[in-house]
Enzyme design. Structure first.
Site, PDB file in Angstrom:
ATOM      1  N   HIS A 120      -5.780   2.970   1.429  1.00 27.50           N
ATOM      2  CA  HIS A 120      -4.890   4.038   1.917  1.00 27.50           C
ATOM      3  C   HIS A 120      -5.459   4.746   3.157  1.00 27.50           C
ATOM      4  O   HIS A 120      -4.754   4.970   4.132  1.00 27.50           O
ATOM      5  CB  HIS A 120      -4.671   5.096   0.838  1.00 27.50           C
ATOM      6  N   ASP A 146       0.918  -1.128   0.000  1.00 26.86           N
ATOM      7  CA  ASP A 146       0.000   0.000   0.000  1.00 26.86           C
ATOM      8  C   ASP A 146       0.961   1.181   0.000  1.00 26.86           C
ATOM      9  O   ASP A 146       1.646   1.423   1.002  1.00 26.86           O
ATOM     10  CB  ASP A 146      -0.862  -0.002   1.266  1.00 26.86           C
ATOM     11  N   HIS A 147       1.091   1.870  -1.133  1.00 26.57           N
ATOM     12  CA  HIS A 147       2.232   2.785  -1.245  1.00 26.57           C
ATOM     13  C   HIS A 147       2.163   3.928  -0.225  1.00 26.57           C
ATOM     14  O   HIS A 147       3.169   4.546   0.080  1.00 26.57           O
ATOM     15  CB  HIS A 147       2.412   3.300  -2.686  1.00 26.57           C
TER      16      HIS A 147
HETATM   17  C1  BG6 Z   1      -3.454   5.362  -6.056  1.00 28.22           C
HETATM   18  C2  BG6 Z   1      -4.819   5.502  -6.648  1.00 28.22           C
HETATM   19  O1  BG6 Z   1      -3.393   4.234  -5.237  1.00 28.22           O
HETATM   20  O2  BG6 Z   1      -3.151   6.523  -5.294  1.00 28.22           O
HETATM   21  C3  BG6 Z   1      -4.918   6.767  -7.494  1.00 28.22           C
HETATM   22  O3  BG6 Z   1      -5.109   4.359  -7.452  1.00 28.22           O
HETATM   23  C4  BG6 Z   1      -4.487   7.969  -6.698  1.00 28.22           C
HETATM   24  O4  BG6 Z   1      -6.233   6.948  -7.982  1.00 28.22           O
HETATM   25  C5  BG6 Z   1      -3.128   7.727  -6.039  1.00 28.22           C
HETATM   26  O5  BG6 Z   1      -4.413   9.078  -7.563  1.00 28.22           O
HETATM   27  C6  BG6 Z   1      -2.769   8.855  -5.105  1.00 28.22           C
HETATM   28  O6  BG6 Z   1      -1.465   8.644  -4.643  1.00 28.22           O
HETATM   29  P1  BG6 Z   1      -0.548   9.832  -4.139  1.00 28.22           P
HETATM   30  O7  BG6 Z   1       0.696   9.167  -3.680  1.00 28.22           O
HETATM   31  O8  BG6 Z   1      -0.365  10.761  -5.310  1.00 28.22           O
HETATM   32  O9  BG6 Z   1      -1.304  10.516  -3.037  1.00 28.22           O
END
Ligand code: BG6
Length: 484
Positions: free
Chosen positions: A241, A178-179
């Site tokens: 997230h 989960d990045h």
């Molecule tokens: C991703 C989603 O996991 O996270 C995207 O699939 C979203 O829709 C993105 O735009 C947002 O990530 P960050 O790191 O830019 O907040």
């Protein structure tokens, strides 16, 4: 770190180019990869090794945070090989196995193998099955599997996927990315908790009035309608997230902890989310969809006019919710969460609002102090700000808020994927989503998915470039609060 082979499914895909190769390269430069390693890229097309290496070189030039030139990049690329693979074809896995084994022998490295599935989730089960059946995971060293969300589409499909994966890998061998858990400020929450007795002491319902978690985005659906129109913000952002941030901010860690301790604390939180019935969803969750508006100074179309979106789609591009955690620490503290596309700003942050200060009424001063706030900005800024109240003698003793602020200068900090891949290679699962968390998150959110699907709750609109639907603001106003 032990030498290993990194087997990447989906090697010609977007994620590999934008995130995985740059992450590996930056780890290489920082001496965070083993001295000996080998990378096998896999994809449907036939590509010669040299052409594959050239395409990796190109992605580094475009996406690496560090310059990719000279001998450094050449010695990095020498580790790369390519094999064409049809995910359903047993023979291709057999060929891959012998290529991996030959390379391991050439390099004299143990049979430690990291399988990274950077492919559409419908292939996860098949690939894991073939890895297992064809003996790719049966070497003498360790084997690990990295997968990316979405882990299922709802509770049932998540469970089915888990069952498939479990036949080939144990829970300890599966690293679910989960990045958001790789973002420095999210990782910092753990440290903030155990290294600051001052904050630890305040981290309860005794002092906290509410907690707000925001992930606003400027972007719309972009080129991803085929995925997003079936997924919506609730599955794309909220179930994973947002609930992960909630777990990270509410777990109590008295000291530096092992991955198992962190997982167990997180599980306690997600287990304690107060369940909602389908009928209750409408009073706790707001869903929205953007209409035409602005992106900065540029006019943009509404969601329904986006390429690839069904003209009568009721898909959500915005979700706000009020969540309760029924534990002695958090009873009676509302957690407000909102996330949406095409809002007025890119901003991911956590705000802790402390309980109302005493009403101050002295001769010198009739004004009311504002609540103390702790704001943790995650993206695009990384900062921590504590808002306190103080008397300003220069202004006749007026009480004014003052900000104590710390902003990290993280231009040179590793990116989320670097942190996460490095952790997985070291076998540290602290910042990965455990199956229990994933399953319990789906379980909690399932009634909302159903209420959305059956259109049991209103679909509010908001113009692109604004701060979300009015209903999301009313949700807090009902409790006497506002979004900060
Ligand atoms: C991703 C989603 O996991 O996270 C995207 O699939 C979203 O829709 C993105 O735009 C947002 O990530 P960050 O790191 O830019 O907040």
């Amino acid at each position: 770190m032990e030498a290993m082979t990194f087997v990447l499914f989906g090697a010609t895909g977007d994620l590999a180019k934008r995130k995985i190769y740059p992450a590996l390269y930056n780890l290489f430069i920082d001496h965070k990869l083993p001295a000996e390693f080998s990378v096998f890229g896999l994809g449907r097309k036939e590509i010669a090794d040299v052409d594959f290496q050239a395409s990796v070189r190109e992605s580094l030039a475009q996406f690496s945070r560090r310059p990719a030139d000279g001998e450094r990049v050449e010695s990095f690329l020498r580790a790369f090989r390519y094999s064409a693979l049809n995910v359903n074809n047993t023979e291709d896995y057999q060929k891959l196995l012998s290529a991996v084994e030959i390379r391991e022998k050439e390099l004299g490295i143990p049979e430690n193998r990291m399988f990274y599935l950077s492919v559409a989730p419908e292939f996860f089960g098949t690939i894991a099955h073939h890895i297992h059946e064809n003996g790719l995971g049966a070497g003498k060293g360790w084997r690990r599997l990295i997968i990316e969300k979405p882990f299922g589409h709802d509770l049932e499909s998540a469970r089915a996927l888990h069952q498939q994966l479990s036949k080939a890998f144990t829970e300890e061998e599966i690293y679910r990315i989960d990045h958001y858990l790789g973002k420095p400020m999210i990782q910092n929450l753990e440290v903030l908790g155990y290294s600051n007795p001052v904050l630890q002491a305040l981290w309860t319902n005794r002092y906290i009035a509410n907690v707000q978690i925001t992930a606003n985005e400027l972007v719309g659906v972009e080129e991803r309608a085929a995925y997003f129109d079936q997924t919506g913000t609730i599955r794309d952002m909220f179930q994973n997230h947002m609930l992960q941030i909630l777990m990270m901010v509410t777990m109590h860690l008295p000291q530096r902890s092992t991955p198992e301790e962190v997982q167990s604390k997180k599980r306690t939180i997600v287990e304690s989310l107060r369940p909602m019935s389908k009928e209750e969803v409408g009073s706790q969750i707001v869903r929205g969809q953007y209409t035409a508006g602005m992106n900065g100074s540029v006019p943009v179309q509404g969601y329904l006019d986006e390429h690839g979106v069904a003209p009568d789609s009721t898909n959500d591009t915005y979700v706000a919710g009020r969540i309760w955690i029924d534990t002695p620490f958090w009873n009676d503290v509302p957690f407000y969460i909102r996330t949406g596309k095409r809002t007025h700003e890119k901003s991911t942050k956590i705000v802790i609002e402390f309980k109302e200060p005493l009403k101050i009424s002295t001769e010198a001063n009739q004004d009311e102090a504002e609540p103390n706030l702790l704001t943790i900005e995650i993206n695009p800024m990384e900062s921590i700000t504590l808002k306190l109240n103080t008397r300003n003698a220069g202004k006749g003793g007026k009480i004014e808020p003052v900000l104590m602020n710390f902003t990290t200068n993280s231009k040179d900090a590793p990116e989320a994927y670097e942190n996460l891949i490095h952790d997985a290679l070291r076998g540290d699962a602290t910042f990965f989503a455990h199956w229990d968390e994933v399953e319990l998150s789906w379980k909690w959110i399932q009634p909302a998915l159903e209420a959305f699907e059956e259109n049991l709750i209103p679909l509010h609109t908001y113009a692109a470039g604004t701060n979300g639907p009015k209903a999301a603001h009313d949700l807090l106003a009902e409790d006497g609060f506002k979004w900060w």
